[in-house]
Design a protein around this motif. Structure first.
Motif, PDB file in Angstrom:
ATOM      1  N   TRP A 207     -80.099 -39.738  32.361  1.00 17.48           N
ATOM      2  CA  TRP A 207     -80.666 -38.659  31.285  1.00 17.48           C
ATOM      3  C   TRP A 207     -81.531 -39.072  30.366  1.00 17.48           C
ATOM      4  CZ3 TRP A 207     -78.999 -33.535  31.213  1.00 17.48           C
ATOM      5  CH2 TRP A 207     -78.054 -33.178  32.158  1.00 17.48           C
ATOM      6  N   THR A 208     -82.415 -38.310  29.680  1.00 18.05           N
ATOM      7  CA  THR A 208     -83.611 -38.871  29.005  1.00 18.05           C
ATOM      8  C   THR A 208     -83.547 -38.053  27.801  1.00 18.05           C
ATOM      9  OG1 THR A 208     -84.813 -37.055  29.992  1.00 18.05           O
ATOM     10  CG2 THR A 208     -85.125 -38.986  31.051  1.00 18.05           C
ATOM     11  N   ILE A 209     -84.170 -38.345  26.823  1.00 17.95           N
ATOM     12  CA  ILE A 209     -84.102 -37.802  25.529  1.00 17.95           C
ATOM     13  C   ILE A 209     -85.401 -38.311  24.713  1.00 17.95           C
ATOM     14  CG2 ILE A 209     -82.794 -39.422  24.297  1.00 17.95           C
ATOM     15  CD1 ILE A 209     -82.202 -35.638  24.063  1.00 17.95           C
ATOM     16  N   ALA A 210     -85.649 -36.979  23.831  1.00 14.21           N
ATOM     17  CA  ALA A 210     -86.892 -37.631  23.069  1.00 14.21           C
ATOM     18  C   ALA A 210     -86.903 -38.885  22.221  1.00 14.21           C
ATOM     19  CB  ALA A 210     -87.190 -36.291  22.176  1.00 14.21           C
ATOM     20  N   LEU A 211     -87.742 -39.468  21.967  1.00 15.60           N
ATOM     21  CA  LEU A 211     -87.360 -40.711  21.535  1.00 15.60           C
ATOM     22  C   LEU A 211     -86.851 -40.649  19.884  1.00 15.60           C
ATOM     23  CD1 LEU A 211     -87.941 -43.737  21.145  1.00 15.60           C
ATOM     24  CD2 LEU A 211     -90.331 -43.432  20.468  1.00 15.60           C
ATOM     25  N   ASP A 212     -87.444 -39.616  19.432  1.00 18.11           N
ATOM     26  CA  ASP A 212     -86.819 -39.546  17.761  1.00 18.11           C
ATOM     27  C   ASP A 212     -85.116 -39.290  17.680  1.00 18.11           C
ATOM     28  OD1 ASP A 212     -89.316 -40.180  16.805  1.00 18.11           O
ATOM     29  OD2 ASP A 212     -90.032 -38.164  16.735  1.00 18.11           O
ATOM     30  N   LYS A 213     -85.036 -38.619  19.132  1.00 23.47           N
ATOM     31  CA  LYS A 213     -83.316 -38.070  19.074  1.00 23.47           C
ATOM     32  C   LYS A 213     -82.584 -39.041  19.455  1.00 23.47           C
ATOM     33  CE  LYS A 213     -84.390 -33.021  19.788  1.00 23.47           C
ATOM     34  NZ  LYS A 213     -83.941 -32.043  20.610  1.00 23.47           N
ATOM     35  N   PHE A 214     -83.173 -40.104  19.860  1.00 20.81           N
ATOM     36  CA  PHE A 214     -82.158 -41.082  20.934  1.00 20.81           C
ATOM     37  C   PHE A 214     -81.241 -41.857  19.822  1.00 20.81           C
ATOM     38  CE2 PHE A 214     -81.424 -45.440  22.283  1.00 20.81           C
ATOM     39  CZ  PHE A 214     -80.550 -45.269  23.372  1.00 20.81           C
ATOM     40  N   PRO A 215     -81.448 -42.423  18.871  1.00 22.39           N
ATOM     41  CA  PRO A 215     -80.806 -42.940  17.912  1.00 22.39           C
ATOM     42  C   PRO A 215     -79.041 -42.327  17.618  1.00 22.39           C
ATOM     43  CG  PRO A 215     -82.769 -43.488  17.004  1.00 22.39           C
ATOM     44  CD  PRO A 215     -82.760 -42.314  17.973  1.00 22.39           C
ATOM     45  N   GLN A 216     -79.453 -40.736  17.542  1.00 23.73           N
ATOM     46  CA  GLN A 216     -78.324 -39.807  17.253  1.00 23.73           C
ATOM     47  C   GLN A 216     -77.641 -39.636  18.365  1.00 23.73           C
ATOM     48  OE1 GLN A 216     -79.527 -36.081  15.725  1.00 23.73           O
ATOM     49  NE2 GLN A 216     -77.321 -35.406  15.161  1.00 23.73           N
ATOM     50  N   VAL A 217     -78.155 -39.317  19.634  1.00 29.74           N
ATOM     51  CA  VAL A 217     -77.409 -39.223  20.804  1.00 29.74           C
ATOM     52  C   VAL A 217     -76.666 -40.631  21.298  1.00 29.74           C
ATOM     53  CG1 VAL A 217     -77.649 -39.164  23.310  1.00 29.74           C
ATOM     54  CG2 VAL A 217     -79.076 -37.760  21.723  1.00 29.74           C
ATOM     55  N   PHE A 218     -77.338 -41.904  20.969  1.00 29.87           N
ATOM     56  CA  PHE A 218     -76.515 -43.082  21.319  1.00 29.87           C
ATOM     57  C   PHE A 218     -75.066 -43.127  20.139  1.00 29.87           C
ATOM     58  CE2 PHE A 218     -75.872 -47.635  20.290  1.00 29.87           C
ATOM     59  CZ  PHE A 218     -75.677 -47.965  21.649  1.00 29.87           C
ATOM     60  N   GLU A 219     -75.549 -42.814  19.247  1.00 30.36           N
ATOM     61  CA  GLU A 219     -74.321 -43.382  18.209  1.00 30.36           C
ATOM     62  C   GLU A 219     -73.110 -42.289  18.759  1.00 30.36           C
ATOM     63  OE1 GLU A 219     -73.781 -45.836  16.475  1.00 30.36           O
ATOM     64  OE2 GLU A 219     -75.692 -46.271  15.590  1.00 30.36           O
ATOM     65  N   GLU A 220     -73.729 -40.979  18.758  1.00 24.69           N
ATOM     66  CA  GLU A 220     -72.268 -39.982  19.453  1.00 24.69           C
ATOM     67  C   GLU A 220     -71.696 -40.564  20.556  1.00 24.69           C
ATOM     68  OE1 GLU A 220     -71.802 -35.402  20.410  1.00 24.69           O
ATOM     69  OE2 GLU A 220     -73.033 -36.144  18.652  1.00 24.69           O
ATOM     70  N   LEU A 221     -72.596 -40.852  21.628  1.00 22.98           N
ATOM     71  CA  LEU A 221     -72.203 -41.389  22.859  1.00 22.98           C
ATOM     72  C   LEU A 221     -71.316 -42.694  23.040  1.00 22.98           C
ATOM     73  CD1 LEU A 221     -72.210 -41.309  26.167  1.00 22.98           C
ATOM     74  CD2 LEU A 221     -74.203 -42.710  26.101  1.00 22.98           C
ATOM     75  N   LYS A 222     -71.829 -43.573  21.923  1.00 27.69           N
ATOM     76  CA  LYS A 222     -70.847 -44.635  21.780  1.00 27.69           C
ATOM     77  C   LYS A 222     -69.508 -44.538  21.236  1.00 27.69           C
ATOM     78  CE  LYS A 222     -71.044 -49.349  19.294  1.00 27.69           C
ATOM     79  NZ  LYS A 222     -71.997 -50.139  18.587  1.00 27.69           N
ATOM     80  N   LYS A 223     -69.372 -43.521  20.164  1.00 30.98           N
ATOM     81  CA  LYS A 223     -68.262 -43.210  19.459  1.00 30.98           C
ATOM     82  C   LYS A 223     -67.427 -42.549  20.293  1.00 30.98           C
ATOM     83  CE  LYS A 223     -66.552 -40.335  15.824  1.00 30.98           C
ATOM     84  NZ  LYS A 223     -66.777 -39.426  14.554  1.00 30.98           N
ATOM     85  N   GLU A 224     -67.982 -41.872  21.283  1.00 34.19           N
ATOM     86  CA  GLU A 224     -67.112 -41.013  22.438  1.00 34.19           C
ATOM     87  C   GLU A 224     -66.545 -41.811  23.334  1.00 34.19           C
ATOM     88  OE1 GLU A 224     -66.046 -37.268  24.149  1.00 34.19           O
ATOM     89  OE2 GLU A 224     -66.627 -37.621  22.316  1.00 34.19           O
ATOM     90  N   ILE A 225     -67.197 -42.858  23.900  1.00 35.84           N
ATOM     91  CA  ILE A 225     -66.778 -43.501  24.955  1.00 35.84           C
ATOM     92  C   ILE A 225     -65.911 -44.751  24.166  1.00 35.84           C
ATOM     93  CG2 ILE A 225     -68.653 -43.207  26.624  1.00 35.84           C
ATOM     94  CD1 ILE A 225     -69.638 -45.946  25.943  1.00 35.84           C
ATOM     95  N   ASN A 226     -66.037 -44.761  23.230  1.00 41.35           N
ATOM     96  CA  ASN A 226     -65.059 -46.038  22.701  1.00 41.35           C
ATOM     97  C   ASN A 226     -63.669 -45.195  22.078  1.00 41.35           C
ATOM     98  OD1 ASN A 226     -66.717 -48.172  22.911  1.00 41.35           O
ATOM     99  ND2 ASN A 226     -67.699 -47.940  20.868  1.00 41.35           N
TER     100      ASN A 226
END
Length: 434
Positions: A302-321
């Motif tokens: 999946w791809t995401i706009a560069l400016d949105k990536f930190p927010q997406v990453f933190e949510e994904l990390k929280k979810e899978i942890n």
């Protein structure tokens, strides 16, 4: 050469299978035109390495693997013209001999050029591979040839088209002068590499992050262009690093039954294979392209706009942890960067983009791999776009929100292929043409 028998087409992993009646192994453009003109439904394939169901599923198939000649070099322009069935390996080795390069390469070299272009294949720290196409010849649904040149709006639609506008027959690629990269690789904590992305993209000519879920770490690869003769302190790490795939296969063997095993496996693999610092140099092809890939993988990206990536990453990390979620993800998750372009169905259309790959090491059980569902849900929430050749569930309704030119592309597709000759069942559902 034409086969006339009912047999089964099977993807590289064996998990996509379709019966077909006619198979043509084309070697000339005239053969390609004839088969397209004479077929009610037709699809085409190269090395069968797509995780999406886009290559078969109709009665007539075209095998492009023997349609692989280099047709012309234009030295003063650094351009090469080839047939679309050429393997990336053969293309890249040919331009390497000329002292040229394509500035952004995917991480494997076994796919055909036509398939790579049609699905938006990409590398990192540059544009998608298709953006280096300056001209092509297209076999349209009536079997005729359309020549498409740089500057044409049709080329912007055609560069990434999943093979539904016609079959790209001949391609001209714009190359650049080859250069040498000095690469350094090392693990970094998540908060370090994540906060440094924009700075590193400005400072380095090559940036790639292999994120290691459930470990709090990423393995960061940074490269700078240097003179070929610049000395470096080469360090390729311990010899046992070459056994990572074998170790992964063993450690993940039962993770589809007991997903929490992935947490332990990831930490073992991190300790064994991702703690070493490495340093080396080479041209882009030598230094960064994997020369093979095991057929035990299933992939989503999946791809995401560069400016949105930190927010997406933190949510994904929280979810899978969260231990309430079965989305324990095999490592690594490949994070790469693509610069914006004008190709209608490019992941980077109109925006600098971060791509994030998700891999299952158990291809046979990939349908029940919860990580694919979790990553899709989170990326869609923030406007993420899926890789056309990899696993995703989103269809027309979602794509219309994600791609500004989606309806324009659909209208063009209907105009160029009014009988839906190039659609199989999967693509019919994707474009809501049922």
């Amino acid at each position: 050469m034409l086969e006339e028998k009912e047999t089964v087409w099977t993807s590289w992993n064996g998990n996509i299978q379709h019966p077909y009646k006619n198979l043509t192994i084309v070697t000339t453009e005239e053969e390609l035109q004839r088969v397209v003109k004479d077929s009610d439904k037709v699809r085409f394939y190269g090395n069968k390495q797509s995780s999406a169901d886009i290559c078969a599923g109709v009665s007539t198939l075209i095998d492009l693997n023997q349609y692989n000649k280099i047709l012309n070099y234009e030295d003063h322009k650094r351009q090469i013209t080839v047939q679309a069935g050429i393997k990336l390996k053969d293309l890249l080795e040919a331009i390497e001999e000329k002292g040229w390069c394509i500035p952004c390469l995917p991480d494997i070299n076994t796919v055909t050029l036509g398939g790579a272009l049609a699905t938006g294949t990409h590398g990192t720290s540059g544009k998608i591979l298709a953006d280096y196409v300056t001209a092509c010849r297209l076999v349209t649904a009536d079997g005729q040839i359309t020549v498409v040149q740089e500057g044409s709006e049709l080329l912007d639609a055609l560069r990434v088209s999943i093979g539904v506008l016609g079959i790209i027959s001949v391609v001209t690629i714009q190359c650049e002068e080859a250069y040498t990269l000095h690469l350094k690789e090392a693990p970094e904590k998540d908060h370090v590499w994540l906060s440094s992305i924009k700075k590193d993209l400005k400072h380095y000519d090559f940036l790639r992050i292999l994120w290691l879920p459930h470990t709090g770490m990423g393995y960061v690869i940074k490269g700078k262009k240097i003179s070929e003769n610049t000395p470096i302190n080469e360090n390729l790490g311990p010899k046992y690093l070459k056994h990572r795939r074998t170790a992964s296969k063993i450690l993940y063997k039962y993770s589809h039954r007991l997903p929490w095993i992935t947490y332990l496996a990831n930490n073992i693999l991190y300790q064994a294979f991702f703690r070493s610092k490495k340093e080396h140099k080479g041209n882009l092809y030598q230094a960064t392209v994997t020369k093979s890939r095991g057929s035990t993988l299933e992939l989503a990206e999946w791809t995401i706009a560069l400016d949105k990536f930190p927010q997406v990453f933190e949510e994904l990390k929280k979810e899978i942890n969260s231990w309430n979620n079965n989305a324990f993800i095999h490592i690594p998750m490949d994070i790469r960067f693509i610069y914006k372009d004008n190709s209608w169905l490019s992941y980077a259309y109109g925006q600098d983009t971060v791509t994030m790959g998700c891999v299952s090491r158990n291809a046979a059980t990939a349908d029940s791999y919860e990580a694919f569902h979790t990553i899709e849900r989170i990326f869609l929430k923030y406007g993420g776009r899926p890789h056309w050749a990899k696993r995703f569930k989103a269809k027309d309704q979602e794509m219309n929100k994600l791609y500004p030119k989606w309806n324009d592309f659909k209208n063009l597709r209907q105009k160029m292929d009014p009988t839906n000759k190039f659609l199989n069942n999967y693509l019919t559902k994707l474009f809501n043409e049922g």
